[in-house]
Design a protein around this motif. Sequence first.
Motif, mmCIF file in Angstrom:
data_model
loop_
_atom_site.group_PDB
_atom_site.id
_atom_site.type_symbol
_atom_site.label_atom_id
_atom_site.label_comp_id
_atom_site.label_asym_id
_atom_site.label_seq_id
_atom_site.Cartn_x
_atom_site.Cartn_y
_atom_site.Cartn_z
ATOM 1 N N HIS A 1 5.185 -11.356 11.291
ATOM 2 C CA HIS A 1 4.590 -10.325 10.438
ATOM 3 C C HIS A 1 5.207 -10.363 9.039
ATOM 4 C CE1 HIS A 1 4.009 -5.806 9.451
ATOM 5 N NE2 HIS A 1 2.936 -6.474 9.089
ATOM 6 N N ALA A 2 6.551 -10.517 8.977
ATOM 7 C CA ALA A 2 7.228 -10.595 7.679
ATOM 8 C C ALA A 2 6.728 -11.799 6.881
ATOM 9 C CB ALA A 2 8.742 -10.682 7.876
ATOM 10 N N ALA A 3 6.549 -12.936 7.571
ATOM 11 C CA ALA A 3 6.030 -14.127 6.899
ATOM 12 C C ALA A 3 4.608 -13.892 6.401
ATOM 13 C CB ALA A 3 6.073 -15.321 7.847
ATOM 14 N N GLU A 4 3.787 -13.273 7.244
ATOM 15 C CA GLU A 4 2.400 -12.987 6.848
ATOM 16 C C GLU A 4 2.359 -12.164 5.570
ATOM 17 O OE1 GLU A 4 -0.807 -9.744 7.548
ATOM 18 O OE2 GLU A 4 0.202 -10.259 9.428
ATOM 19 N N LEU A 5 3.183 -11.127 5.484
ATOM 20 C CA LEU A 5 3.203 -10.274 4.293
ATOM 21 C C LEU A 5 3.646 -11.058 3.056
ATOM 22 C CD1 LEU A 5 4.682 -6.956 5.761
ATOM 23 C CD2 LEU A 5 2.275 -7.549 5.352
ATOM 24 N N ARG A 6 4.597 -11.968 3.224
ATOM 25 C CA ARG A 6 5.020 -12.814 2.099
ATOM 26 C C ARG A 6 3.871 -13.692 1.622
ATOM 27 N NH1 ARG A 6 9.645 -13.653 5.345
ATOM 28 N NH2 ARG A 6 8.976 -15.779 5.853
ATOM 29 N N TYR A 7 3.105 -14.224 2.571
ATOM 30 C CA TYR A 7 2.006 -15.124 2.205
ATOM 31 C C TYR A 7 0.886 -14.372 1.485
ATOM 32 C CZ TYR A 7 4.369 -18.298 5.471
ATOM 33 O OH TYR A 7 5.283 -19.081 6.118
ATOM 34 N N TRP A 8 0.577 -13.149 1.924
ATOM 35 C CA TRP A 8 -0.432 -12.344 1.219
ATOM 36 C C TRP A 8 0.025 -12.094 -0.219
ATOM 37 C CZ3 TRP A 8 -5.100 -12.061 2.981
ATOM 38 C CH2 TRP A 8 -5.373 -11.913 4.346
ATOM 39 N N LYS A 9 1.283 -11.747 -0.375
ATOM 40 C CA LYS A 9 1.813 -11.463 -1.721
ATOM 41 C C LYS A 9 1.743 -12.703 -2.594
ATOM 42 C CE LYS A 9 5.839 -9.481 -4.065
ATOM 43 N NZ LYS A 9 7.200 -8.898 -3.878
ATOM 44 N N ALA A 10 2.140 -13.858 -2.035
ATOM 45 C CA ALA A 10 2.092 -15.108 -2.793
ATOM 46 C C ALA A 10 0.666 -15.476 -3.180
ATOM 47 C CB ALA A 10 2.724 -16.238 -1.980
ATOM 48 N N ALA A 11 -0.301 -15.043 -2.363
ATOM 49 C CA ALA A 11 -1.707 -15.327 -2.643
ATOM 50 C C ALA A 11 -2.292 -14.356 -3.673
ATOM 51 C CB ALA A 11 -2.514 -15.250 -1.351
ATOM 52 N N GLY A 12 -1.480 -13.384 -4.105
ATOM 53 C CA GLY A 12 -1.956 -12.419 -5.084
ATOM 54 C C GLY A 12 -2.842 -11.349 -4.488
ATOM 55 N N VAL A 13 -2.745 -11.146 -3.170
ATOM 56 C CA VAL A 13 -3.569 -10.151 -2.489
ATOM 57 C C VAL A 13 -2.752 -8.871 -2.291
ATOM 58 C CG1 VAL A 13 -4.839 -9.581 -0.391
ATOM 59 C CG2 VAL A 13 -4.930 -11.919 -1.313
ATOM 60 N N ASP A 14 -3.235 -7.758 -2.846
ATOM 61 C CA ASP A 14 -2.613 -6.460 -2.650
ATOM 62 C C ASP A 14 -3.209 -5.844 -1.392
ATOM 63 O OD1 ASP A 14 -1.699 -3.877 -2.666
ATOM 64 O OD2 ASP A 14 -2.247 -3.452 -4.749
ATOM 65 N N LEU A 15 -2.491 -5.988 -0.277
ATOM 66 C CA LEU A 15 -3.030 -5.522 1.001
ATOM 67 C C LEU A 15 -3.311 -4.023 0.998
ATOM 68 C CD1 LEU A 15 -1.232 -7.312 3.968
ATOM 69 C CD2 LEU A 15 -3.640 -7.414 3.333
ATOM 70 N N ASP A 16 -2.429 -3.241 0.380
ATOM 71 C CA ASP A 16 -2.621 -1.791 0.385
ATOM 72 C C ASP A 16 -3.950 -1.401 -0.260
ATOM 73 O OD1 ASP A 16 -0.227 -1.313 1.660
ATOM 74 O OD2 ASP A 16 0.912 -1.172 -0.208
ATOM 75 N N ALA A 17 -4.331 -2.186 -1.276
ATOM 76 C CA ALA A 17 -5.583 -1.875 -1.975
ATOM 77 C C ALA A 17 -6.792 -2.538 -1.344
ATOM 78 C CB ALA A 17 -5.469 -2.302 -3.442
ATOM 79 N N THR A 18 -6.526 -3.608 -0.585
ATOM 80 C CA THR A 18 -7.627 -4.452 -0.101
ATOM 81 C C THR A 18 -7.989 -4.234 1.355
ATOM 82 O OG1 THR A 18 -6.908 -6.155 -1.666
ATOM 83 C CG2 THR A 18 -8.422 -6.845 0.070
ATOM 84 N N LYS A 19 -6.977 -3.984 2.192
ATOM 85 C CA LYS A 19 -7.271 -3.984 3.627
ATOM 86 C C LYS A 19 -8.144 -2.795 4.017
ATOM 87 C CE LYS A 19 -2.889 -1.839 5.101
ATOM 88 N NZ LYS A 19 -1.627 -2.104 5.824
ATOM 89 N N GLY A 20 -9.035 -3.103 4.954
ATOM 90 C CA GLY A 20 -9.944 -2.087 5.466
ATOM 91 C C GLY A 20 -10.247 -2.412 6.908
ATOM 92 N N ALA A 21 -11.492 -2.215 7.309
ATOM 93 C CA ALA A 21 -11.874 -2.455 8.704
ATOM 94 C C ALA A 21 -11.694 -3.918 9.101
ATOM 95 C CB ALA A 21 -13.319 -2.028 8.917
#
Length: 282
Positions: A152-172
Amino acid sequence: MKKTRQEHVIGIVAACVATLGISAANAQERFITVASTTSTEQSGLFGHLLPIFKRDTGIDVRVVALGTGQALDTGRRGDADVVFVHDKVAEEKFVAEGFGVERIEVMYNDFVLVGPKADPAKANGRDISLGLKRLADSKAAFVSRGDKSGTHAAELRYWKAAGVDLDATKGAWYRETGSGMGSALNTASAMNAYILTDRGTWLSFKNRGELAIQVEGDAKLFNQYGVMLVNPVKHPHVKRDLGQRFIDWLVSVAGQKAIADYKIGGEQLFFPNAKPPMKKAA
């Protein structure tokens, strides 16, 4: 008052029973508790390693399989003798805070992004950042462990490196399971969704459905495992000597060979990389 012969015999028998009781208790104590990740357990690695370790040392290992964050918390509470996980930053913090004696690297494998064979997000390739960016843009179904594990920690690092703001983007489209790797993979299979997984658990996973590896081979997907003795200064009941024997064995020639020998379908799941010189097994 002088003892009768009967009282003398009873005393000898009682002493023998007490001695046997102590010996039996000591024998029962020849085990350690290892807090580790679900990936080492669910990949089958421990099922392969621990009988070899027991044969070589006579020591039993009881594994508590958790996400890395939970495994480290188990060590912090003193509920394990050894912690064997895969989140270098968290491991170094664990040692810096005095909960672990020393972080020792043992082996590695890699993460892979798995997804539907049809690949609706067009994520396929060797670039994890590009794959995740396309996934977020397409809102294709994604399963996250969401459990503060090393994966999970690695996944979050990869989203950040991809420039994806999960808090703003994630949904259903983004589903957090709060579960181990095997359970999360089962969810992804049932949903025909994308998921980040360690290669070892993926290779041992049978319920793949329509899932296949979509991203692999990116250097950023490197996945290192480290082992630490829980600090007996913090927790005096920690089995220092037995725990250290397990660590020494893991990085010994015998232990490293046992890790390399574990394969599924002829494919090696973990690659030993203890720093040379490797110790001889006890």
